[in-house]
Design a protein around this motif. Structure first.
Motif, PDB file in Angstrom:
ATOM      1  N   SER A 134       3.813  -7.705   1.125  1.00 36.42           N
ATOM      2  CA  SER A 134       2.700  -8.472   0.551  1.00 36.42           C
ATOM      3  C   SER A 134       1.664  -8.787   1.636  1.00 36.42           C
ATOM      4  O   SER A 134       0.448  -8.677   1.400  1.00 36.42           O
ATOM      5  N   LYS A 184       1.735   2.222  -2.810  1.00 35.89           N
ATOM      6  CA  LYS A 184       0.587   1.308  -2.903  1.00 35.89           C
ATOM      7  C   LYS A 184      -0.657   1.935  -2.286  1.00 35.89           C
ATOM      8  O   LYS A 184      -1.773   1.726  -2.787  1.00 35.89           O
ATOM      9  N   ASP A 223      -2.360  -6.785   1.834  1.00 39.05           N
ATOM     10  CA  ASP A 223      -3.641  -7.501   1.856  1.00 39.05           C
ATOM     11  C   ASP A 223      -4.435  -7.151   3.112  1.00 39.05           C
ATOM     12  O   ASP A 223      -5.654  -6.950   3.059  1.00 39.05           O
TER      13      ASP A 223
END
Ligand code: ADP
Length: 191
Positions: free
Chosen positions: A62, A95, A66
């Motif tokens: 996470s 991702k 970002d």
């Protein structure tokens, strides 16, 4: 030109990525460098990431995702980049595909540097003495290699059938490795 550099700790990714980034005039985006700067500046990201880095473990996805999204959205990344240290597991690779698709981008080549373990450990122990990186001590080096084989190496299977994947032998003189990388990249570029 958008390139991904893969390889175990000590493979020379950072050094080679810097050389190629100057050659092509595109930014070298090293997640390790961004994280170390964040730790040094005691930012929120740095404070969260430090304990994982000191242990040789991966920082949670996470935080990394970002960070990468922000970096790829910077103006200097419009014309290209070299990613060094990302993706580092299959979830990050998935991702990245999603992120690039949403930006209307794709990568041109994945360059994977291969170096035998005994050479890696010797190089990293030498670097720890010279540069004082706190994760370059033997116990943490062993852990980083373990994490590479557990989490990062499976990315090669994930990318396995893509034509963009090129394996390069990184167990050679620095200049010889740079030449091999340039030879793999040249057909894609105008350099
Ligand atoms: P090396 O490849 O020599 O281990 P890096 O500078 O690439 O060194 O990374 C140092 C540390 O930063 C890693 O051990 C890990 O804790 C963290 N890190 C860097 N990139 C990532 C990433 N994409 N995902 C999770 N953690 C990362």
């Amino acid at each position: 030109m958008r390139l991904i550099f893969l390889g175990p700790p000590g493979a020379g990714k950072g050094t080679q990525a810097q050389i190629v980034s100057e050659w092509l005039s595109i930014p070298h985006i090293s997640t390790g460098d961004i994280l170390r700067a964040a730790v040094k500046n005691e930012t929120e990201l740095g404070l969260k990431a430090k304990s994982y880095m000191d242990a040789g473990d991966l920082v949670p996805d996470s935080l990394i995702l970002d960070m990468i999204r922000d970096r790829l959205e910077q103006p200097d990344a419009k014309s290209g980049w070299i990613l060094d240290g990302f993706p580092r597991n299959v979830a990050q690779a998935q991702k990245l595909d999603e992120m690039l698709a949403s930006m209307g981008q794709s990568f041109d080549r994945i360059l994977s540097l291969e170096v035998p373990d005994d050479v890696l450990v010797a190089r990293l122990l030498g670097r720890g003495k010279d540069q004082g990186r706190s994760d370059d001590n033997e116990a943490v080096i062993r852990r980083r290699l373990e994490v590479f084989y557990e989490s990062t190496a499976p990315i090669l299977e994930f990318y396995g059938n893509r034509p963009e994947l090129t394996i390069v032998n990184g167990d050679a003189e620095l200049d010889a490795v740079s030449e091999k990388l340039k030879t793999a990249i040249r057909p894609l570029s105008s350099v």
